[in-house]
Design a protein around this motif. Structure first.
Motif, PDB file in Angstrom:
ATOM      1  N   ARG A  48      38.791  80.017 -26.043  1.00 25.97           N
ATOM      2  CA  ARG A  48      39.947  80.505 -25.283  1.00 25.97           C
ATOM      3  C   ARG A  48      40.297  79.544 -24.159  1.00 25.97           C
ATOM      4  NH1 ARG A  48      39.502  86.711 -23.631  1.00 25.97           N
ATOM      5  NH2 ARG A  48      41.645  86.232 -22.983  1.00 25.97           N
ATOM      6  N   VAL A  49      39.284  79.010 -23.493  1.00 22.44           N
ATOM      7  CA  VAL A  49      39.526  78.045 -22.412  1.00 22.44           C
ATOM      8  C   VAL A  49      40.148  76.764 -22.976  1.00 22.44           C
ATOM      9  CG1 VAL A  49      38.413  76.619 -20.648  1.00 22.44           C
ATOM     10  CG2 VAL A  49      37.689  78.987 -20.966  1.00 22.44           C
ATOM     11  N   LEU A  50      39.608  76.303 -24.099  1.00 24.00           N
ATOM     12  CA  LEU A  50      40.155  75.101 -24.737  1.00 24.00           C
ATOM     13  C   LEU A  50      41.587  75.338 -25.214  1.00 24.00           C
ATOM     14  CD1 LEU A  50      37.032  74.019 -26.804  1.00 24.00           C
ATOM     15  CD2 LEU A  50      38.106  72.670 -24.986  1.00 24.00           C
ATOM     16  N   GLN A  51      41.842  76.543 -25.737  1.00 25.32           N
ATOM     17  CA  GLN A  51      43.202  76.855 -26.189  1.00 25.32           C
ATOM     18  C   GLN A  51      44.180  76.852 -25.024  1.00 25.32           C
ATOM     19  OE1 GLN A  51      44.847  77.934 -29.686  1.00 25.32           O
ATOM     20  NE2 GLN A  51      45.827  76.647 -28.152  1.00 25.32           N
ATOM     21  N   ASP A  52      43.761  77.372 -23.878  1.00 27.25           N
ATOM     22  CA  ASP A  52      44.620  77.334 -22.693  1.00 27.25           C
ATOM     23  C   ASP A  52      44.956  75.888 -22.317  1.00 27.25           C
ATOM     24  OD1 ASP A  52      44.542  80.080 -22.561  1.00 27.25           O
ATOM     25  OD2 ASP A  52      43.062  80.171 -20.940  1.00 27.25           O
ATOM     26  N   ARG A  53      43.941  75.040 -22.345  1.00 24.07           N
ATOM     27  CA  ARG A  53      44.151  73.633 -22.006  1.00 24.07           C
ATOM     28  C   ARG A  53      45.158  72.993 -22.963  1.00 24.07           C
ATOM     29  NH1 ARG A  53      41.656  69.342 -19.623  1.00 24.07           N
ATOM     30  NH2 ARG A  53      39.867  70.585 -18.913  1.00 24.07           N
ATOM     31  N   LEU A  54      44.962  73.224 -24.259  1.00 20.18           N
ATOM     32  CA  LEU A  54      45.800  72.573 -25.252  1.00 20.18           C
ATOM     33  C   LEU A  54      47.193  73.199 -25.355  1.00 20.18           C
ATOM     34  CD1 LEU A  54      43.086  71.817 -27.906  1.00 20.18           C
ATOM     35  CD2 LEU A  54      44.536  70.137 -26.761  1.00 20.18           C
ATOM     36  N   ALA A  55      47.318  74.479 -25.007  1.00 22.03           N
ATOM     37  CA  ALA A  55      48.648  75.083 -24.976  1.00 22.03           C
ATOM     38  C   ALA A  55      49.498  74.403 -23.910  1.00 22.03           C
ATOM     39  CB  ALA A  55      48.545  76.580 -24.708  1.00 22.03           C
ATOM     40  N   ARG A  56      48.881  74.143 -22.766  1.00 18.24           N
ATOM     41  CA  ARG A  56      49.590  73.442 -21.696  1.00 18.24           C
ATOM     42  C   ARG A  56      49.939  72.020 -22.127  1.00 18.24           C
ATOM     43  NH1 ARG A  56      47.784  69.646 -18.575  1.00 18.24           N
ATOM     44  NH2 ARG A  56      48.824  69.132 -16.597  1.00 18.24           N
ATOM     45  N   ALA A  57      48.963  71.306 -22.697  1.00 18.82           N
ATOM     46  CA  ALA A  57      49.190  69.923 -23.114  1.00 18.82           C
ATOM     47  C   ALA A  57      50.237  69.841 -24.222  1.00 18.82           C
ATOM     48  CB  ALA A  57      47.877  69.294 -23.582  1.00 18.82           C
ATOM     49  N   ASP A  58      50.191  70.797 -25.139  1.00 14.70           N
ATOM     50  CA  ASP A  58      51.147  70.803 -26.245  1.00 14.70           C
ATOM     51  C   ASP A  58      52.566  70.987 -25.718  1.00 14.70           C
ATOM     52  OD1 ASP A  58      51.136  70.486 -29.078  1.00 14.70           O
ATOM     53  OD2 ASP A  58      51.678  72.587 -29.326  1.00 14.70           O
ATOM     54  N   GLY A  59      52.724  71.829 -24.713  1.00 17.77           N
ATOM     55  CA  GLY A  59      54.037  72.038 -24.118  1.00 17.77           C
ATOM     56  C   GLY A  59      54.603  70.767 -23.514  1.00 17.77           C
ATOM     57  N   ILE A  60      53.748  70.007 -22.844  1.00 19.60           N
ATOM     58  CA  ILE A  60      54.187  68.735 -22.252  1.00 19.60           C
ATOM     59  C   ILE A  60      54.509  67.725 -23.344  1.00 19.60           C
ATOM     60  CG2 ILE A  60      53.526  66.827 -20.740  1.00 19.60           C
ATOM     61  CD1 ILE A  60      51.573  68.842 -19.376  1.00 19.60           C
ATOM     62  N   SER A  61      53.648  67.690 -24.378  1.00 19.45           N
ATOM     63  CA  SER A  61      53.855  66.755 -25.489  1.00 19.45           C
ATOM     64  C   SER A  61      55.191  67.009 -26.175  1.00 19.45           C
ATOM     65  CB  SER A  61      52.708  66.892 -26.494  1.00 19.45           C
ATOM     66  OG  SER A  61      52.934  66.113 -27.641  1.00 19.45           O
ATOM     67  N   VAL A  62      55.507  68.279 -26.435  1.00 17.59           N
ATOM     68  CA  VAL A  62      56.765  68.619 -27.087  1.00 17.59           C
ATOM     69  C   VAL A  62      57.945  68.294 -26.176  1.00 17.59           C
ATOM     70  CG1 VAL A  62      58.165  70.514 -27.984  1.00 17.59           C
ATOM     71  CG2 VAL A  62      55.745  70.364 -28.592  1.00 17.59           C
ATOM     72  N   ALA A  63      57.801  68.591 -24.879  1.00 14.80           N
ATOM     73  CA  ALA A  63      58.898  68.361 -23.930  1.00 14.80           C
ATOM     74  C   ALA A  63      59.204  66.877 -23.757  1.00 14.80           C
ATOM     75  CB  ALA A  63      58.563  68.991 -22.585  1.00 14.80           C
ATOM     76  N   THR A  64      58.173  66.040 -23.774  1.00 16.96           N
ATOM     77  CA  THR A  64      58.395  64.601 -23.585  1.00 16.96           C
ATOM     78  C   THR A  64      58.650  63.881 -24.912  1.00 16.96           C
ATOM     79  OG1 THR A  64      55.992  64.179 -23.624  1.00 16.96           O
ATOM     80  CG2 THR A  64      57.020  64.533 -21.476  1.00 16.96           C
ATOM     81  N   SER A  65      58.436  64.586 -26.008  1.00 19.13           N
ATOM     82  CA  SER A  65      58.822  64.163 -27.349  1.00 19.13           C
ATOM     83  C   SER A  65      58.149  62.859 -27.787  1.00 19.13           C
ATOM     84  CB  SER A  65      60.351  64.061 -27.428  1.00 19.13           C
ATOM     85  OG  SER A  65      60.791  63.946 -28.762  1.00 19.13           O
ATOM     86  N   PHE A  66      58.769  62.210 -28.796  1.00 22.49           N
ATOM     87  CA  PHE A  66      58.178  61.007 -29.392  1.00 22.49           C
ATOM     88  C   PHE A  66      57.960  59.916 -28.348  1.00 22.49           C
ATOM     89  CE2 PHE A  66      61.272  62.677 -32.607  1.00 22.49           C
ATOM     90  CZ  PHE A  66      60.333  63.320 -33.397  1.00 22.49           C
ATOM     91  N   VAL A  67      58.957  59.720 -27.493  1.00 30.05           N
ATOM     92  CA  VAL A  67      58.857  58.629 -26.519  1.00 30.05           C
ATOM     93  C   VAL A  67      57.712  58.874 -25.553  1.00 30.05           C
ATOM     94  CG1 VAL A  67      61.260  57.904 -26.687  1.00 30.05           C
ATOM     95  CG2 VAL A  67      60.639  59.701 -25.053  1.00 30.05           C
ATOM     96  N   GLY A  68      57.493  60.133 -25.185  1.00 31.44           N
ATOM     97  CA  GLY A  68      56.389  60.461 -24.294  1.00 31.44           C
ATOM     98  C   GLY A  68      55.039  60.238 -24.953  1.00 31.44           C
ATOM     99  N   ASN A  69      54.924  60.642 -26.218  1.00 31.53           N
ATOM    100  CA  ASN A  69      53.669  60.441 -26.940  1.00 31.53           C
ATOM    101  C   ASN A  69      53.367  58.959 -27.114  1.00 31.53           C
ATOM    102  OD1 ASN A  69      53.436  63.197 -27.162  1.00 31.53           O
ATOM    103  ND2 ASN A  69      53.900  63.305 -29.333  1.00 31.53           N
ATOM    104  N   LYS A  70      54.390  58.181 -27.437  1.00 35.32           N
ATOM    105  CA  LYS A  70      54.179  56.747 -27.615  1.00 35.32           C
ATOM    106  C   LYS A  70      53.795  56.075 -26.295  1.00 35.32           C
ATOM    107  CE  LYS A  70      56.778  55.783 -31.819  1.00 35.32           C
ATOM    108  NZ  LYS A  70      57.763  54.917 -32.480  1.00 35.32           N
ATOM    109  N   PHE A  71      54.442  56.496 -25.221  1.00 37.84           N
ATOM    110  CA  PHE A  71      54.097  55.933 -23.919  1.00 37.84           C
ATOM    111  C   PHE A  71      52.669  56.312 -23.537  1.00 37.84           C
ATOM    112  CE2 PHE A  71      53.820  56.458 -19.260  1.00 37.84           C
ATOM    113  CZ  PHE A  71      54.008  55.140 -18.891  1.00 37.84           C
ATOM    114  N   PHE A  72      52.250  57.529 -23.854  1.00 35.71           N
ATOM    115  CA  PHE A  72      50.868  57.951 -23.584  1.00 35.71           C
ATOM    116  C   PHE A  72      49.890  56.987 -24.256  1.00 35.71           C
ATOM    117  CE2 PHE A  72      46.923  59.962 -24.681  1.00 35.71           C
ATOM    118  CZ  PHE A  72      46.615  60.802 -23.627  1.00 35.71           C
ATOM    119  N   LEU A  73      50.115  56.689 -25.530  1.00 35.44           N
ATOM    120  CA  LEU A  73      49.215  55.800 -26.264  1.00 35.44           C
ATOM    121  C   LEU A  73      49.185  54.411 -25.630  1.00 35.44           C
ATOM    122  CD1 LEU A  73      50.191  56.792 -29.923  1.00 35.44           C
ATOM    123  CD2 LEU A  73      48.123  57.453 -28.683  1.00 35.44           C
ATOM    124  N   ASP A  74      50.344  53.929 -25.213  1.00 29.33           N
ATOM    125  CA  ASP A  74      50.410  52.614 -24.581  1.00 29.33           C
ATOM    126  C   ASP A  74      49.728  52.612 -23.214  1.00 29.33           C
ATOM    127  OD1 ASP A  74      51.791  51.572 -26.696  1.00 29.33           O
ATOM    128  OD2 ASP A  74      53.764  51.631 -25.734  1.00 29.33           O
TER     129      ASP A  74
END
Length: 343
Positions: free
Chosen positions: A276-302
């Motif tokens: 449940r704690v891990l799901q809370d963490r990833l629910a938050r992260a998933d929301g940011i990932s979706v909001a920042t979209s492909f460009v955000g994910n690619k920038f994260f990797l870089d």
């Protein structure tokens, strides 16, 4: 099956658990695929325990030529094989504008070394398709009939001009011997539960069980959300997996959530609370990932892993803004620290 790189081994099977649709890195200036960076992404996520999907929505497949898509699939298979992961499955998105094009892409993916295909319903003519549900089902069945590799249905209304398969339609398609699962990027866990009840019934397994054992490790019809923010509730609702673009960022955290959740659902309450704690963490992260979209994910990797690993996006996707860069750096910092702490 003989792979394009010359190696030969048994057809890999799709496992229960998390998968990741990888981004496709394009080189700045010339828009070419950076195959070295793509191979690095494949190996990093596969070694973290995630099944690999290429040429999905996250991979910008719709903006690539057939030749580019086949080349990317070949890069993925070669990377897995050379990393000692010859038994790892490789799913490739093969959705096209027509049944004919989709079948061609399935054949090319198989030639390049893909073990499974992911197919979305064409959406360009959604305005004309109207209530032609039998034509939509006919599209999938035609692809299943001709694809040389087993196919997972990709139900993503947002990328198919609103076309949304019902549970009943998915159950009908699940009867086809070359259909092994469904990715539900429609956010409907109840739909997945209804499909799971149907595909886990003794009657269904009597009809389909032996063939499913050839396509999946557990012999189960694979069902899962397209986001990790609902993985724990989805697992409690009989789903078997998820395929999430946030896996590009935090593969170890997502794998840990899955393993901990399964242990918890088997009766270990301490593990369930940890999940449940891990799901809370990833629910938050998933929301940011979706909001920042492909460009955000690619920038994260870089930014966090290696310059050039994410690469550029292709037009008409807009370049990343300074505000998005700032958000990725600030809001993912603690999550990345946690990811690095995992073995």
């Amino acid at each position: 099956m003989t792979q394009s790189n010359g190696s030969s081994h048994a057809q890999p099977k799709w496992p229960n658990g998390p998968g990741v649709p990888l981004t496709t890195p394009f080189k700045p200036g010339n828009d070419e695929i950076d195959h070295e960076a793509l191979a690095s992404q494949v190996v990093r996520c596969a070694k973290a325990g995630l099944s690999i999907v290429l040429m999905g929505t996250t991979g910008e497949a719709s903006m690539m030529s057939n030749a580019e898509r086949k080349a990317a699939a070949a890069t993925g298979r070669k990377a897995l094989d050379e990393a000692g992961l010859k038994d790892a499955p490789l799913c490739v998105g093969t959705g096209g504008g027509s049944a004919q094009t989709t079948i061609e892409l399935c054949k090319e993916a198989a030639e390049a070394g893909a073990s499974h295909a992911l197919v979305i319903c064409p959406g360009y003519f959604a305005f004309a398709m109207g209530q032609q549900r039998q034509a939509i089902l006919g599209f999938f069945k035609a692809v299943f009939d001709k694809s040389p590799i087993p196919v997972m249905i990709y139900n993503f209304p947002g990328a198919a001009s609103g076309i949304d398969l019902t549970a009943e339609e998915i159950c009908e398609l699940a009867e086809h011997p070359n259909c092994f699962g469904v990715k539900l990027t429609c956010g409907n866990i109840g739909k997945g539960t209804r499909v799971a009840l149907y595909t886990s019934s003794p009657e269904f397994l009597k009809r389909r069980g032996e063939v499913l054992k050839k396509h999946t490790e557990t012999g189960q019809f694979q069902i899962g959300p397209g986001f990790v923010d609902t993985l724990l509730p989805a697992l409690t609702a009989r789903h078997t997996m998820c395929i999430t673009s946030t896996g590009c960022l935090f593969p170890k955290t997502i794998r840990k959530l899955y393993l901990t959740a399964v242990k918890g659902l088997e009766g270990d309450m301490k593990s369930f609370q940890e999940a449940r704690v891990l799901q809370d963490r990833l629910a938050r992260a998933d929301g940011i990932s979706v909001a920042t979209s492909f460009v955000g994910n690619k920038f994260f990797l870089d930014h966090y892993i290696s310059k050039g690993l994410g690469g550029e996006c292709r037009l008409p996707l807009a370049p990343i803004t300074d505000a998005t860069k700032k958000r990725v750096i600030e809001e993912f910092a603690e999550d990345w620290e946690f990811e690095q702490s995992l073995p």
